[in-house]
Motif scaffolding. Sequence first.
Motif, PDB file in Angstrom:
ATOM      1  N   GLY A  56       5.717 -10.613  -5.535  1.00 10.84           N
ATOM      2  CA  GLY A  56       4.495 -10.336  -4.796  1.00 10.84           C
ATOM      3  C   GLY A  56       3.585  -9.331  -5.460  1.00 10.84           C
ATOM      4  O   GLY A  56       2.515  -8.991  -4.938  1.00 10.84           O
ATOM      5  N   LEU A  57       3.986  -8.835  -6.635  1.00 12.80           N
ATOM      6  CA  LEU A  57       3.234  -7.761  -7.285  1.00 12.80           C
ATOM      7  C   LEU A  57       1.969  -8.254  -7.970  1.00 12.80           C
ATOM      8  O   LEU A  57       1.071  -7.459  -8.260  1.00 12.80           O
ATOM      9  CB  LEU A  57       4.130  -7.038  -8.300  1.00 12.80           C
ATOM     10  CG  LEU A  57       5.346  -6.332  -7.690  1.00 12.80           C
ATOM     11  CD1 LEU A  57       6.201  -5.684  -8.770  1.00 12.80           C
ATOM     12  CD2 LEU A  57       4.906  -5.290  -6.670  1.00 12.80           C
ATOM     13  N   ASP A  58       1.878  -9.555  -8.253  1.00 13.39           N
ATOM     14  CA  ASP A  58       0.625 -10.085  -8.783  1.00 13.39           C
ATOM     15  C   ASP A  58      -0.490  -9.944  -7.755  1.00 13.39           C
ATOM     16  O   ASP A  58      -1.626  -9.614  -8.085  1.00 13.39           O
ATOM     17  CB  ASP A  58       0.800 -11.541  -9.218  1.00 13.39           C
ATOM     18  CG  ASP A  58       1.275 -12.432  -8.087  1.00 13.39           C
ATOM     19  OD1 ASP A  58       2.025 -11.951  -7.200  1.00 13.39           O
ATOM     20  OD2 ASP A  58       0.913 -13.625  -8.082  1.00 13.39           O
ATOM     21  N   GLN A  59      -0.151 -10.167  -6.475  1.00 12.69           N
ATOM     22  CA  GLN A  59      -1.150 -10.021  -5.423  1.00 12.69           C
ATOM     23  C   GLN A  59      -1.427  -8.541  -5.132  1.00 12.69           C
ATOM     24  O   GLN A  59      -2.546  -8.173  -4.768  1.00 12.69           O
ATOM     25  CB  GLN A  59      -0.685 -10.758  -4.162  1.00 12.69           C
ATOM     26  CG  GLN A  59      -0.540 -12.262  -4.395  1.00 12.69           C
ATOM     27  CD  GLN A  59      -0.238 -13.023  -3.129  1.00 12.69           C
ATOM     28  OE1 GLN A  59      -0.979 -12.950  -2.153  1.00 12.69           O
ATOM     29  NE2 GLN A  59       0.860 -13.772  -3.137  1.00 12.69           N
ATOM     30  N   SER A  60      -0.403  -7.710  -5.279  1.00  9.86           N
ATOM     31  CA  SER A  60      -0.640  -6.265  -5.165  1.00  9.86           C
ATOM     32  C   SER A  60      -1.595  -5.785  -6.253  1.00  9.86           C
ATOM     33  O   SER A  60      -2.465  -4.946  -6.015  1.00  9.86           O
ATOM     34  CB  SER A  60       0.690  -5.519  -5.271  1.00  9.86           C
ATOM     35  OG  SER A  60       1.546  -5.838  -4.204  1.00  9.86           O
ATOM     36  N   TYR A  61      -1.419  -6.310  -7.459  1.00 14.15           N
ATOM     37  CA  TYR A  61      -2.309  -5.962  -8.570  1.00 14.15           C
ATOM     38  C   TYR A  61      -3.753  -6.322  -8.235  1.00 14.15           C
ATOM     39  O   TYR A  61      -4.677  -5.528  -8.447  1.00 14.15           O
ATOM     40  CB  TYR A  61      -1.845  -6.688  -9.831  1.00 14.15           C
ATOM     41  CG  TYR A  61      -2.709  -6.454 -11.055  1.00 14.15           C
ATOM     42  CD1 TYR A  61      -2.535  -5.320 -11.844  1.00 14.15           C
ATOM     43  CD2 TYR A  61      -3.692  -7.373 -11.423  1.00 14.15           C
ATOM     44  CE1 TYR A  61      -3.321  -5.106 -12.972  1.00 14.15           C
ATOM     45  CE2 TYR A  61      -4.483  -7.159 -12.537  1.00 14.15           C
ATOM     46  CZ  TYR A  61      -4.297  -6.025 -13.311  1.00 14.15           C
ATOM     47  OH  TYR A  61      -5.083  -5.822 -14.417  1.00 14.15           O
ATOM     48  N   ALA A  62      -3.945  -7.542  -7.695  1.00 16.70           N
ATOM     49  CA  ALA A  62      -5.294  -7.972  -7.331  1.00 16.70           C
ATOM     50  C   ALA A  62      -5.870  -7.105  -6.213  1.00 16.70           C
ATOM     51  O   ALA A  62      -7.053  -6.744  -6.237  1.00 16.70           O
ATOM     52  CB  ALA A  62      -5.281  -9.438  -6.909  1.00 16.70           C
ATOM     53  N   ARG A  63      -5.021  -6.756  -5.243  1.00 18.90           N
ATOM     54  CA  ARG A  63      -5.497  -5.967  -4.093  1.00 18.90           C
ATOM     55  C   ARG A  63      -5.910  -4.553  -4.506  1.00 18.90           C
ATOM     56  O   ARG A  63      -6.877  -3.989  -3.983  1.00 18.90           O
ATOM     57  CB  ARG A  63      -4.399  -5.896  -3.015  1.00 18.90           C
ATOM     58  CG  ARG A  63      -4.827  -5.129  -1.753  1.00 18.90           C
ATOM     59  CD  ARG A  63      -5.952  -5.867  -1.064  1.00 18.90           C
ATOM     60  NE  ARG A  63      -6.504  -5.117   0.059  1.00 18.90           N
ATOM     61  CZ  ARG A  63      -7.480  -4.246  -0.024  1.00 18.90           C
ATOM     62  NH1 ARG A  63      -8.027  -3.943  -1.204  1.00 18.90           N
ATOM     63  NH2 ARG A  63      -7.944  -3.645   1.060  1.00 18.90           N
ATOM     64  N   GLU A  64      -5.176  -3.928  -5.446  1.00 16.06           N
ATOM     65  CA  GLU A  64      -5.431  -2.544  -5.795  1.00 16.06           C
ATOM     66  C   GLU A  64      -6.321  -2.382  -7.032  1.00 16.06           C
ATOM     67  O   GLU A  64      -6.663  -1.255  -7.390  1.00 16.06           O
ATOM     68  CB  GLU A  64      -4.097  -1.828  -6.055  1.00 16.06           C
ATOM     69  CG  GLU A  64      -3.134  -1.852  -4.878  1.00 16.06           C
ATOM     70  CD  GLU A  64      -3.709  -1.189  -3.636  1.00 16.06           C
ATOM     71  OE1 GLU A  64      -4.491  -0.234  -3.794  1.00 16.06           O
ATOM     72  OE2 GLU A  64      -3.384  -1.635  -2.518  1.00 16.06           O
ATOM     73  N   TYR A  65      -6.696  -3.476  -7.672  1.00 13.74           N
ATOM     74  CA  TYR A  65      -7.389  -3.410  -8.956  1.00 13.74           C
ATOM     75  C   TYR A  65      -8.673  -2.587  -8.877  1.00 13.74           C
ATOM     76  O   TYR A  65      -8.921  -1.718  -9.722  1.00 13.74           O
ATOM     77  CB  TYR A  65      -7.688  -4.821  -9.458  1.00 13.74           C
ATOM     78  CG  TYR A  65      -8.359  -4.870 -10.810  1.00 13.74           C
ATOM     79  CD1 TYR A  65      -7.598  -4.839 -11.966  1.00 13.74           C
ATOM     80  CD2 TYR A  65      -9.741  -4.951 -10.929  1.00 13.74           C
ATOM     81  CE1 TYR A  65      -8.197  -4.877 -13.222  1.00 13.74           C
ATOM     82  CE2 TYR A  65     -10.353  -4.992 -12.170  1.00 13.74           C
ATOM     83  CZ  TYR A  65      -9.575  -4.958 -13.309  1.00 13.74           C
ATOM     84  OH  TYR A  65     -10.171  -4.991 -14.538  1.00 13.74           O
ATOM     85  N   HIS A  66      -9.511  -2.866  -7.890  1.00 15.16           N
ATOM     86  CA  HIS A  66     -10.804  -2.198  -7.802  1.00 15.16           C
ATOM     87  C   HIS A  66     -10.692  -0.774  -7.264  1.00 15.16           C
ATOM     88  O   HIS A  66     -11.680  -0.036  -7.264  1.00 15.16           O
ATOM     89  CB  HIS A  66     -11.752  -3.004  -6.921  1.00 15.16           C
ATOM     90  CG  HIS A  66     -12.198  -4.296  -7.548  1.00 15.16           C
ATOM     91  ND1 HIS A  66     -12.979  -4.355  -8.671  1.00 15.16           N
ATOM     92  CD2 HIS A  66     -11.945  -5.589  -7.204  1.00 15.16           C
ATOM     93  CE1 HIS A  66     -13.210  -5.626  -9.004  1.00 15.16           C
ATOM     94  NE2 HIS A  66     -12.584  -6.382  -8.126  1.00 15.16           N
ATOM     95  N   GLU A  67      -9.524  -0.379  -6.791  1.00 12.77           N
ATOM     96  CA  GLU A  67      -9.341   0.949  -6.227  1.00 12.77           C
ATOM     97  C   GLU A  67      -8.431   1.821  -7.086  1.00 12.77           C
ATOM     98  O   GLU A  67      -8.003   2.885  -6.652  1.00 12.77           O
ATOM     99  CB  GLU A  67      -8.786   0.825  -4.800  1.00 12.77           C
ATOM    100  CG  GLU A  67      -9.704   0.036  -3.879  1.00 12.77           C
ATOM    101  CD  GLU A  67      -9.130  -0.146  -2.481  1.00 12.77           C
ATOM    102  OE1 GLU A  67      -8.173   0.574  -2.141  1.00 12.77           O
ATOM    103  OE2 GLU A  67      -9.639  -1.004  -1.739  1.00 12.77           O
TER     104      GLU A  67
END
Length: 478
Positions: A56-67
């Motif tokens: 699930g860390l690929d989606q975590s990466y996308a979620r936190e990328y801009h922050e």
Amino acid sequence: MNKRQILGFALGPLGSALIGFVTLPMLAWFFSAEDIGRISMLQVASNFAVVLFTFGLDQSYAREYHETHDKPALLKAAAAPGLLALSLLLIVLLVVSPGLLSRALFELDDTTLSIVAALSILASLVSRFLSVILRMEEKGFAFSMSQVLPKALFLAVVGIYALRATQFRFDMLLDAYTASIVAVMLVYAWNTRHAWLPALSASVARGHLGLLLKFGFPLIFGGVASWALMAMDRLFLRQLSSLTELGIFSVAASIAAAAGIVSGIFTTVWAPTVYRWAAEGDAQGKIDAVTEHLLAAVVLIFVLTGMLSWVIAYVLPATYDRVQYIVAASLAPPLLYALSECAAVGIGLARKSMYSMLASFMAAAFNVVGNYLLVPRLGAGGAAISTAVSFLLFLIVRTEFSCRVWHVVPRARLYGATSAVTAAAVGFVLFGEQHRALFMALWMAIGLMSIILFRPSLSLAVQSCAQLWHGRRLKWSS
């Protein structure tokens, strides 16, 4: 994301679909349905590995990328755990039982086939993380070329087989497929070297990894459920039917994937765009508008596929004659999934990923029961019906959960239109061969109603195309 960037992302699915329309008939004419079924099982295994070992860390990466400011550390924290775990597992399997992968996937006991399959699976996981980098950086053209060039390589290899080979064995097909997957990984690696090279030496704080796992870990279970939702048809066909039926279903699904290029374009562009909208505080109105336009596109793709499905009989060998009646139902996974990504985006924005997991489990359980009941009786057609209805259920449940945890979205038209085209597609599987004229009239009626119902979306599409064409003419004339 501007129109130029969206066009850059669109080139990948469009180019892949065009190459696929050429490649698929070649595969069907030169390789047996059983061999195509075997490759389908490798795809199922690769998808499972990607879902499970991304943690699930690929989606975590996308979620936190801009922050997140330290993006190399973010990438290392997201990618390293899964890559290490999968590499270790594959090495252990090959050492302990060299022919296990080949037996499990292909019904062939061959160590070389197992090694090639393991390489393909590992390359798929690496490509997943590298592709997310390009998506989040909104580098559409690089992302698209990374998709198109390997497909062109696969087509070239199959073309060489067609011109020079005197016999067509499964190992030849597996080698060509794996070469294309590895090429994807290498092209992605080159295009993202600015991101992953610094990540190799980046330090990861334990608290940072914990934050990513908190968001991503529930998505493992939801991802496995989503994989089961998408893969149950192939697994039940393998166990309760035959490799030939699996091959027929796989060909129908491949055609549907090409026809559903709107899904590939949308899901690629959507995540980075909607999270940026949310960060800017201007999301809900835009999401509602995009959902309406996407719904119009999905309905019309169903209609056009149903009306033009008879063309398939003139392209594929007689073995695949039933594909023309199954292909409309096979559109449901890519298209209804894309709609759910849009209509249920509130789950991700509210960081309530548990609801996505629950929706996936409910739909997957329904799909298990449906395949168990229908596959022994209807073969590939039963698998297509069960999966189509399951994805409709997935769309509805996921959207309702999103309305619960975020904002209520307009959904009467969403549910009505998707139910209508899914019902027509299911009926086409069951009765299309006996009542083709009746179903042609039904598809036309749904199409006419859709033109009236979605007139604003269609007008906007026509205006956008006209502006694009006018801009090109001015550029050429200058």
